[in-house]
Design a protein around this motif. Structure first.
Motif, mmCIF file in Angstrom:
data_model
loop_
_atom_site.group_PDB
_atom_site.id
_atom_site.type_symbol
_atom_site.label_atom_id
_atom_site.label_comp_id
_atom_site.label_asym_id
_atom_site.label_seq_id
_atom_site.Cartn_x
_atom_site.Cartn_y
_atom_site.Cartn_z
ATOM 1 N N GLY A 39 2.129 -7.422 -3.987
ATOM 2 C CA GLY A 39 3.524 -7.818 -3.831
ATOM 3 C C GLY A 39 3.737 -8.910 -2.811
ATOM 4 O O GLY A 39 4.839 -9.449 -2.702
ATOM 5 N N ALA A 40 2.707 -9.257 -2.050
ATOM 6 C CA ALA A 40 2.830 -10.289 -1.033
ATOM 7 C C ALA A 40 2.194 -11.589 -1.505
ATOM 8 O O ALA A 40 1.647 -11.659 -2.614
ATOM 9 C CB ALA A 40 2.188 -9.822 0.278
ATOM 10 N N GLN A 97 2.734 -5.467 -22.898
ATOM 11 C CA GLN A 97 1.283 -5.540 -23.127
ATOM 12 C C GLN A 97 0.528 -5.688 -21.810
ATOM 13 O O GLN A 97 -0.494 -5.042 -21.582
ATOM 14 C CB GLN A 97 0.951 -6.750 -24.008
ATOM 15 N N LEU A 98 1.039 -6.557 -20.959
ATOM 16 C CA LEU A 98 0.375 -6.819 -19.681
ATOM 17 C C LEU A 98 0.344 -5.560 -18.829
ATOM 18 O O LEU A 98 -0.678 -5.237 -18.210
ATOM 19 C CB LEU A 98 1.103 -7.951 -18.953
ATOM 20 N N ARG A 99 1.452 -4.824 -18.818
ATOM 21 C CA ARG A 99 1.475 -3.578 -18.042
ATOM 22 C C ARG A 99 0.475 -2.569 -18.607
ATOM 23 O O ARG A 99 -0.214 -1.872 -17.856
ATOM 24 C CB ARG A 99 2.888 -2.992 -18.039
ATOM 25 N N ASP A 100 0.360 -2.503 -19.910
ATOM 26 C CA ASP A 100 -0.613 -1.591 -20.522
ATOM 27 C C ASP A 100 -2.043 -1.980 -20.152
ATOM 28 O O ASP A 100 -2.898 -1.119 -19.928
ATOM 29 C CB ASP A 100 -0.458 -1.604 -22.052
ATOM 30 N N GLU A 101 -2.309 -3.282 -20.108
ATOM 31 C CA GLU A 101 -3.658 -3.757 -19.802
ATOM 32 C C GLU A 101 -4.031 -3.555 -18.332
ATOM 33 O O GLU A 101 -5.163 -3.211 -18.016
ATOM 34 C CB GLU A 101 -3.788 -5.245 -20.153
ATOM 35 N N LEU A 102 -3.059 -3.778 -17.437
ATOM 36 C CA LEU A 102 -3.367 -3.753 -16.008
ATOM 37 C C LEU A 102 -3.183 -2.390 -15.367
ATOM 38 O O LEU A 102 -3.881 -2.048 -14.407
ATOM 39 C CB LEU A 102 -2.483 -4.775 -15.271
ATOM 40 N N GLY A 103 -2.237 -1.613 -15.873
ATOM 41 C CA GLY A 103 -1.978 -0.316 -15.253
ATOM 42 C C GLY A 103 -1.579 -0.496 -13.801
ATOM 43 O O GLY A 103 -0.778 -1.360 -13.449
ATOM 44 N N ASP A 104 -2.178 0.329 -12.923
ATOM 45 C CA ASP A 104 -1.881 0.253 -11.491
ATOM 46 C C ASP A 104 -2.943 -0.518 -10.713
ATOM 47 O O ASP A 104 -2.990 -0.462 -9.490
ATOM 48 C CB ASP A 104 -1.762 1.668 -10.904
ATOM 49 N N THR A 105 -3.802 -1.216 -11.423
ATOM 50 C CA THR A 105 -4.903 -1.918 -10.771
ATOM 51 C C THR A 105 -4.384 -3.068 -9.908
ATOM 52 O O THR A 105 -3.650 -3.921 -10.402
ATOM 53 C CB THR A 105 -5.856 -2.507 -11.833
ATOM 54 N N PRO A 106 -4.758 -3.128 -8.626
ATOM 55 C CA PRO A 106 -4.395 -4.295 -7.807
ATOM 56 C C PRO A 106 -5.147 -5.534 -8.316
ATOM 57 O O PRO A 106 -6.308 -5.425 -8.722
ATOM 58 C CB PRO A 106 -4.867 -3.909 -6.399
ATOM 59 N N TRP A 107 -4.506 -6.680 -8.303
ATOM 60 C CA TRP A 107 -5.157 -7.880 -8.795
ATOM 61 C C TRP A 107 -4.658 -9.108 -8.051
ATOM 62 O O TRP A 107 -3.625 -9.070 -7.378
ATOM 63 C CB TRP A 107 -4.960 -8.044 -10.301
ATOM 64 N N LEU A 108 -5.428 -10.188 -8.158
ATOM 65 C CA LEU A 108 -5.107 -11.443 -7.495
ATOM 66 C C LEU A 108 -4.703 -12.489 -8.527
ATOM 67 O O LEU A 108 -5.288 -12.563 -9.600
ATOM 68 C CB LEU A 108 -6.312 -11.971 -6.711
ATOM 69 N N LEU A 109 -3.718 -13.296 -8.179
ATOM 70 C CA LEU A 109 -3.311 -14.426 -9.008
ATOM 71 C C LEU A 109 -3.438 -15.693 -8.167
ATOM 72 O O LEU A 109 -2.677 -15.894 -7.215
ATOM 73 C CB LEU A 109 -1.869 -14.253 -9.486
ATOM 74 N N GLN A 163 0.322 -7.307 -8.036
ATOM 75 C CA GLN A 163 -0.378 -8.567 -7.842
ATOM 76 C C GLN A 163 -0.244 -9.045 -6.391
ATOM 77 O O GLN A 163 0.723 -8.737 -5.704
ATOM 78 C CB GLN A 163 0.182 -9.643 -8.764
ATOM 79 N N HIS A 164 -1.240 -9.800 -5.926
ATOM 80 C CA HIS A 164 -1.107 -10.594 -4.699
ATOM 81 C C HIS A 164 -1.291 -12.035 -5.118
ATOM 82 O O HIS A 164 -2.323 -12.400 -5.709
ATOM 83 C CB HIS A 164 -2.153 -10.199 -3.655
ATOM 84 N N ILE A 165 -0.299 -12.869 -4.819
ATOM 85 C CA ILE A 165 -0.304 -14.258 -5.282
ATOM 86 C C ILE A 165 -0.852 -15.170 -4.195
ATOM 87 O O ILE A 165 -0.475 -15.067 -3.028
ATOM 88 C CB ILE A 165 1.118 -14.699 -5.675
ATOM 89 N N GLU A 216 7.523 -10.509 -9.505
ATOM 90 C CA GLU A 216 7.788 -9.688 -8.318
ATOM 91 C C GLU A 216 8.624 -8.462 -8.665
ATOM 92 O O GLU A 216 8.316 -7.348 -8.247
ATOM 93 C CB GLU A 216 8.517 -10.538 -7.270
ATOM 94 N N LYS A 217 9.666 -8.672 -9.459
ATOM 95 C CA LYS A 217 10.537 -7.547 -9.829
ATOM 96 C C LYS A 217 9.810 -6.538 -10.709
ATOM 97 O O LYS A 217 10.090 -5.341 -10.658
ATOM 98 C CB LYS A 217 11.785 -8.073 -10.550
ATOM 99 N N ALA A 218 8.860 -7.030 -11.515
ATOM 100 C CA ALA A 218 8.125 -6.138 -12.416
ATOM 101 C C ALA A 218 7.123 -5.266 -11.666
ATOM 102 O O ALA A 218 6.669 -4.250 -12.197
ATOM 103 C CB ALA A 218 7.404 -6.958 -13.484
#
Length: 500
Positions: free
Chosen positions: A87-88, A159-171, A201-203, A195-197
């Motif tokens: 989220g940051a 679809q993206l939410r189904d693919e990622l679930g709760d996994t933290p990820w970097l963009l 992610q950490h951008i 951000e609202k979704a």
């Protein structure tokens, strides 16, 4: 040597292990998608090979806000990103040509094996999608699904939410500086959606000087900067380009004759006109042009003896188009006309090039427009665009040049020019505007506008130093500019322009 299958298995095992270690949050890591694992394997192998053969020189970054900045290694930056909270945001600030894209690639390689990492070149991977984006079809969702190896359906966000679930990820968002202001506004809307979704992610945004000072809606948790080249680093570029001692000596003589080896004031040795690898390579090209045509009455040593930034890049561009048009003014006027074909709502030019736009204006010298435009598309001043028949200028600095020319030509009033330049939120664009004669007449209000954003005078001087010829810096120049200056920052900028 591990093969992709083994690498995929290792990533999958890592995901399971990290999931087991995150029991406190109840998060269960998912298996790394095969497309992402394959991409990570290729990237990490390529980086390892580049480090081994010396083609990748590690970056040293500085953390903004430190009283006495301590360099961060790429590894330290990667470790920060791996521990960064979802989220940051983290911002990496560097001039065009400093290597932001290569740094993004390197950080991708250093993080993708431990955290799901998406690296998006906004100009190539997202721009076309931004044009078609809707509230139900976010461009970012489609771009991320593409990297996951999935085809976007009617509900890409779901679809993206189904693919990622709760996994933290970097963009890792690279290339945002190549967007027009209207495209940046669309990107901002996309990031607000993300951000609202709350996708975990950490951008990481790779931006240019000035962007971090515009008070965006979300302030970054950390700002890292890529410092300008030292004299030793710039000298190393020249030594590599001119390996033969006689050629290097001739290049240095040429640089001195044009005041291009002038150094900045301050403790660290840095050249005024070689802030980045792009600058140093550009000057090496111009030195080669002059040396290759020595004794030629129609030679290519047509650079002024006291050039500013706009003249340097305009001359470089014109030399690359020498077979199409023989003068710098002719080359720039032709490109100006092409850029004018893509002006958006009378507010800004879309600097993408296309055969259609090119053929819509008169060719230099009255030649065949079709043939000349095809030669432009194959020239070193452009690179292929995301769609067939399109291209962009080879780098952002050339875009700055055409953008600055458009701003100066379209705004006669200094207040309007200062406002329009400020909207770009880029010190590099402001410096390019100030380096044009009709832009330099507005130097005081341009500097005042930058100072009003809270940017320190020391950070501004280097940009303005590239825009003001030494020959005009006489007592009258300083008397007038200092009299018009208001506040410590503005006076500090003009005082810093005094050449010792």
């Amino acid at each position: 040597m591990r093969n992709p299958t083994h690498f995929l298995s290792a990533l999958s095992l890592l995901a399971v292990t990290l999931g087991a270690c995150s029991g406190a949050t109840g998060t269960v890591k998912r298996k790394t998608p095969e497309a992402m694992a394959d991409r990570c394997y290729a990237t990490t192998r390529a980086r390892a090979a580049a480090v081994a053969d010396g083609s990748h020189q590690p970056f040293a970054l500085l953390r903004s806000g430190d009283a006495a900045p301590v360099p961060w290694t790429e590894q330290q930056a990667a470790e920060h990103l791996l521990a960064a909270k979802p989220g940051a945001e983290t911002w990496v600030i560097a001039r065009g040509g400093s290597g932001k894209s290569k740094l993004a690639w390197s950080l991708d390689a250093l993080t993708c094996g431990q955290r799901l990492t998406f690296r998006i070149d906004v100009g190539l991977d997202l721009r076309a999608k931004l044009e078609l984006a809707t509230a139900s079809q976010p461009a970012l969702a489609r771009a991320l699904l593409e990297q996951l190896g999935k085809r976007a359906g009617e509900d890409p966000a779901g679809q993206l939410r189904d693919e990622l679930g709760d996994t933290p990820w970097l963009l890792l968002l690279d290339g945002t500086d190549e967007l027009t202001q209207s495209e940046r506004r669309r990107l901002t809307a996309e990031l607000e959606w993300l951000e609202k979704a709350e996708f975990n992610q950490h951008i990481v945004r790779f931006e240019r000087p000035g962007m971090v000072d515009v008070k965006p809606q979300r302030q970054p948790d950390l700002v890292l900067t890529l410092p300008d080249l030292t004299c030793a680093e710039a000298d190393a570029v020249l030594a590599r380009r001119f390996a033969e001692p006689t050629a290097l000596a001739a290049a240095r003589t040429w640089l001195t004759a044009h005041k291009l080896d002038r150094k900045r004031a301050g403790e660290a040795c840095r050249y005024v006109h070689m802030s980045t690898h792009r600058d140093a390579e550009m000057l090496a090209d111009l030195a080669e042009d002059a040396r290759a045509t020595a004794g030629d009455a129609a030679g290519l040593d047509d650079l002024p003896l006291d050039p500013v930034r706009s003249e340097l890049y305009a001359t470089w561009l014109a030399h690359r188009l020498h077979g199409i048009t023989s003068t710098t003014d002719g080359a720039l006027a032709w490109l100006d006309r092409i850029a004018a074909q893509g002006v958006i709502d009378k507010r800004e030019p879309d600097l993408r090039l296309s055969v259609n736009r090119c053929e819509g204006v008169a060719a230099p010298g009255g030649g065949d427009a079709g043939g000349v435009c095809r030669r432009l598309m194959l020239s070193p001043v452009v690179r292929k665009g995301e769609a067939s028949g399109t291209a962009t200028l080879a780098n952002r600095t050339l875009m700055d040049l055409l953008l600055a020319r458009w701003l100066v030509h379209s705004q006669n009033d200094c207040a309007l020019l200062t406002s329009a330049t400020g909207e770009m939120a880029s010190l590099e664009v402001a410096a390019m505007v100030a380096s044009l004669p009709d832009g330099r007449r507005c130097l005081n209000p341009l500097v005042a506008a930058i100072c009003s954003r809270g940017i320190p005078a020391d950070d501004i001087v280097g940009f303005v130093d590239q825009a003001v010829p030494v020959v005009v810096r006489d007592p009258a120049f300083f008397a007038i500019t200092l009299e018009r200056a208001h506040g410590t920052c503005e006076r500090g900028v003009f005082t810093g322009l005094q050449v010792k």
